[in-house]
Design an enzyme around this catalytic site. Structure first.
Site, short mmCIF file in Angstrom:
data_model
loop_
_atom_site.label_atom_id
_atom_site.label_comp_id
_atom_site.label_asym_id
_atom_site.label_seq_id
_atom_site.Cartn_x
_atom_site.Cartn_y
_atom_site.Cartn_z
CG HIS A 57 -1.37 1.49 -8.98
ND1 HIS A 57 -0.24 0.94 -8.41
CD2 HIS A 57 -1.31 1.17 -10.29
CE1 HIS A 57 0.47 0.32 -9.34
NE2 HIS A 57 -0.16 0.45 -10.49
CG ASP A 77 -0.03 -23.29 0.86
OD1 ASP A 77 -1.25 -23.47 1.01
OD2 ASP A 77 0.82 -24.14 1.16
#
Length: 433
Positions: free
Chosen positions: A149, A377
């Site tokens: 993070h 996608d």
């Protein structure tokens, strides 16, 4: 769930022979949790082959060197913690695994302790970025992505994931990442007007805004993870109860804050808080591009006595949430940047570094609603994203808002709570009181 790892690969940065460079962590990076975040993405078949995914990943990582870097504590390379890019070491870890079952057997995608089988280890990992490709018997795929993070926030990884999908489909990166740390520019001279040492970093001022450093831990096995699904129609009903317009996030976070407070059975005079992650990219003036890669997140801390929170209803809670978020504005972000310019060479330890795994009476609310993960996608003939969720979280009080992938859209809310409280929350999660 039977998962067998078949191949492990280290994807190094583009030129391992290049001289390494050091990129100091920003003050935002240093405020961020020193942990790996895990995200799971499920795709129904047909979807691109592992070979295509890996080739696209390699080409994408060239544009995201921070993900193949190494994290230094600053003792060897500089006075500040930094990323070391290039040279020996580093790289991204890639695992390919086969799952004996069909993906449809595990849908809808619900939290499970078995998720740990779908992603690399996140305790003291050697790599800042890790991917596991889990190919199911039916051809479906779960991609587990873990990242440190302090290297990136959710907005940054959204940029990366969309870019990876385009690379697999043979397209150029539409919105290249921006690494220019000079955009986080302090004023001249720098000055800060807020108690950042005491609110974001230790030491904490006593009894400030309900924050506490009393470490509380319970056995992780006593934690439950659930997903609450709120269709657009239900969200519209909630908004109709309000006395003014609030965002979907403000409405739902206020709603869940009240419900979790009730489920916990907190005393009327206890002070409950909700810690809300605030993305600073568009709050800073001039704003940062959405493609800025790194961390630009601070925390708002709305709070109220339990009696007021419950008896005041949803409108009162939404107003408290809204006003708390509004306080973390350009002025506050700029003050934080200036604080980093003045005190960046000192040891900075985030306030939550000493917390245990029980946040009560606090709730931590993170929104993934503005990210574009659901738009990824990978091609392959039309495989669509059918599941999107964090991995199992063994901590009480975390709430994550995720775009709903069902036919009605809406919002899915991942909640991690003590088991008995999660059971009560499930029973009252859709009541309108």
């Amino acid at each position: 769930m039977e998962v067998q790892v078949q191949r492990t690969t280290i994807i190094s940065h583009s030129d391992p022979t290049a001289v390494s460079s050091e990129v100091p962590l920003s003050v935002f990076d240093r405020f961020t949790s020193n942990i790996h975040i895990v995200m799971l993405f499920a795709f129904v078949p047909p979807i691109a082959s592992n070979e295509s995914l890996i080739d696209g990943l390699k080409r994408t990582l060239v544009h995201f060197p921070a993900l193949t870097a190494q994290l230094s504590d600053g003792r060897e390379h500089s006075r500040r913690p930094c990323l070391v890019i290039g040279g020996e070491g580093g790289g991204a870890l890639l695992l390919e695994a086969a799952v004996a079952s069909n993906l449809l057997d595990h849908l809808p995608f619900e939290p499970s302790r078995h998720f740990k089988l779908l992603h690399p280890l996140t305790e003291e990992p050697e790599h800042l970025f890790q991917v596991q490709l889990n190919r199911f018997k039916c051809g479906g795929l779960v991609i587990a992505m873990t990242f440190h993070h302090q290297v990136a926030d959710g907005q940054s990884m959204s940029t990366f994931f969309v870019a990876w999908g385009r690379a697999v489909r043979g397209l150029a990166i539409e919105k290249p990442p921006v690494f220019d740390r000079s955009l986080l520019k302090p004023r001249s001279p720098p000055k800060y007007e807020f108690p950042h040492r005491g609110f974001e970093f230790l030491p904490l001022c006593p009894n400030q805004d309900g924050l506490s450093l009393s470490e509380r831990n319970i056995n992780p096995s006593d934690i439950a993870n659930i997903v609450l699904r709120y269709p657009l129609e239900y969200i519209a009903k909630l908004k109709a109860e309000l006395n003014r317009k609030y965002t979907t996030f403000e409405t739902l976070s206020a709603y869940l804050w009240r419900k979790i407070t009730i489920a916990r059975g907190l005393a009327e005079q206890e002070y409950a808080t909700i810690r809300i992650s605030v993305n600073g990219r568009r709050r800073l003036q001039p704003p940062l591009p959405d493609e800025f890669f790194g961390n630009v997140v601070l925390v708002a801390l709305p709070g109220a006595k339990v009696k007021l929170l419950i008896e005041g209803g949803l409108s009162e809670a939404a107003q408290i949430v809204h006003e708390g978020i509004q306080k973390i504005d350009d002025h506050y972000f700029q003050s934080f940047i200036d604080f980093g310019a003045i005190h960046g060479d000192e040891e900075l330890q985030p306030v939550y570094a000493l917390e245990g795994n029980v946040l009560s009476p606090a709730v931590e609310a993170d929104s993934w609603l503005g990210f574009e993960f659901h738009k990824v996608d990978f091609g392959g003939g039309g495989g669509r994203l059918c599941g999107f969720i964090p991995a199992w979280v063994p901590a009480d009080g975390l709430v994550v808002f995720i775009p709903g992938l069902g036919e009605g859209g809406g919002v899915d809310v991942f909640v991690s709570l003590i088991g008995e409280h999660a059971k009560v929350l499930s029973q009252i999660s859709h009541t309108m009181d």
